[in-house]
Motif scaffolding. Structure first.
Motif: not given
Length: 478
Positions: A50, A57, A212-213, A239
């Protein structure tokens, strides 16, 4: 009733109720212990980076199925909590297979109204999707030691129920939230799909897109993966993927005077599985020539440290230390520690070593009660090759080597211990490899907003202050 004998063979480990048991069907089903080798193979998660955090994540391609639960040993209260946890996730989440170590399975299965699984620990690296520990730091090390011969370790969700719990991220009272987050991580459930008001409230105030990656887009973020259709409403939101800290490990090899790897001679300590010296290889590989070659070069991985010490001998150990093939020093001390950043708050800390943040890519050399006052702890790059050789000045005395306190061996003159940091980073396909993936707790206020401190640091800093009493005042300053 005498405890059933669990065979180490490949046959199904099915235990039947005694004739005197009550006759309704649930009772017999409660007494089943099945063979984990029959379970489907492990699901490999992905870890995405991220832009807002140096943590990763967790992204499951499909829901995890095979869950290894490891409670603290000889702690009845923890065992009861493990049974409660197992019952909850079995009732609330479909198609889960709950796996225990032999000794735990034999003591807990009669209290569970559903079958459980166990097997030789050599099957775990191939079968286990996710590990859950209930205990202290020692329980986490015990879990990691089950995968000490393998480069890939399943994610570890840890509940702090032990003596110290510096590595344990979650309180057991939070187990429903913790499990929901780690199980649903990657399911891509939109907030609008959440059914329970408690889960909707937990997502309020979290910015859209946070966590979010790379590779995660909005176009697929509002859809529930088909594999999670049976658990709609349990997500913490679009998320709220679980955060992962990849803890570096050490790769350790013990070699004799002829340069032959002696790792197979490492024996377990009293806290490790006592059934055999090292985890066996999968059944299909045991008789192959490639397996024998693999066995001779297998390296152990240490999460905390490797230590070589004088043991019961009354004289100081004398150890030659080499760094990247260059002679560094002759250490005259009770022993030498080589630690990871995670291990810097363990034995190394007690020996006067520096405290390192777990995200720092380094290894530490710390003397134990050195004779010279100028022998100070050293921090080296993670990829440094360190070799410890027993000096002939030891006059034939055997020293003891221990890896994370779980396995040990005696070493004599001419033998050497080779240590290098495990590489943690991106592999050729873009995924992350190496390290021990630990599920990190993200503290959230009741209104859903964070405390305003760095997401990477709050658990570590809190543990440093609250548990280790860092720079704790004394006297009137308390």
């Amino acid at each position: 009733m005498s405890r059933p004998n669990l065979s180490h063979g490949r046959q199904s480990l099915l235990l039947r109720c005694p004739p005197s048991a009550r006759s309704f069907s649930a009772t017999c089903r409660r007494c089943e212990i099945l063979d984990a080798s029959t379970l489907p193979d492990r699901i490999l998660p992905k870890y995405k980076q991220s832009s807002s955090s140096s943590l990763l994540s967790l992204q499951w391609p499909e829901p995890p199925r095979n869950i290894l639960i490891i409670p603290k040993l000889l702690a009845p209260k923890v065992t009861r909590s493990a049974a409660s946890f197992a019952t909850h996730i079995h009732n609330e989440y479909p198609n889960l297979n709950l796996v225990f170590e032999h000794r735990v399975a034999s003591s807990i299965h009669e209290s569970l109204p559903f079958p459980i699984y166990t097997s030789d620990p050599g099957q775990f690296p191939k079968k286990i999707d996710l590990v859950t520990t209930l205990g202290g730091d020692g329980t986490i090390l015990r879990a990691a030691s089950l995968f000490s011969l393998h480069a890939s370790v399943p994610p570890i969700l840890s509940f702090s129920m032990g003596t110290l719990g510096f590595l344990g991220e979650w309180k057991f009272e939070e187990y429903k939230r913790a499990w929901r987050e780690v199980y649903m991580s990657g399911s891509r459930v939109a907030v609008s799909d959440l059914q329970g008001p408690h889960t909707q409230a937990a997502t309020n105030g979290r910015p859209e897109g946070e966590g979010e990656g790379e590779g995660e887009g909005a176009e697929d973020g509002d859809q529930l993966h088909d594999s999670w259709e049976g658990v709609r409403g349990k997500s913490m939101g679009l998320t709220r993927s679980s955060k992962i800290l990849l803890r570096n490990r050490l790769k350790v090899g013990i070699y004799d005077a002829a340069g032959v790897n002696m790792n197979e001679q490492l024996i377990p300590t009293s806290t490790a599985e006592p059934h055999e010296p090292i985890p066996p290889m999968p059944p299909g590989l045991q008789r192959s020539g490639a397996a024998e070659k693999n066995l001779s070069s297998r390296q152990f991985h240490a999460v905390n440290e490797l230590v070589i010490h004088r043991g019961p001998n009354p004289h100081l150990a004398i150890i030659d230390v080499y760094v990247n093939n260059h002679f560094l020093t002759e250490a005259v001390a009770d022993g030498i520690l080589i630690s990871t950043p995670t291990g810097s708050t363990a034995y190394s800390l007690s020996a006067g070593g520096s405290i390192m943040h777990p995200l720092v890519k380094t290894l530490l050399i710390t003397p134990i009660c050195a004779r010279s006052l100028s022998f100070r702890p050293l921090g080296l790059p993670l990829n440094t090759k360190v070799v410890l050789k027993l000096s002939e000045k030891n006059r034939g005395r055997e020293l003891e080597v221990s890896i994370d306190g779980k396995r040990r061996a005696g070493v004599t003159i001419g033998m050497e211990i080779r240590v290098v940091g495990e590489t943690v980073g991106r592999s050729a396909d873009g995924s992350w490899a190496g390290g021990v993936p630990c599920v990190i707790r993200s503290p959230v206020k009741p209104d859903g907003e964070r405390d305003g401190i760095a997401e990477d640091d709050d658990g570590w800093v809190g543990g440093l202050i609250g548990l280790l009493k860092f720079n704790y005042p004394f006297g009137d300053g308390q």
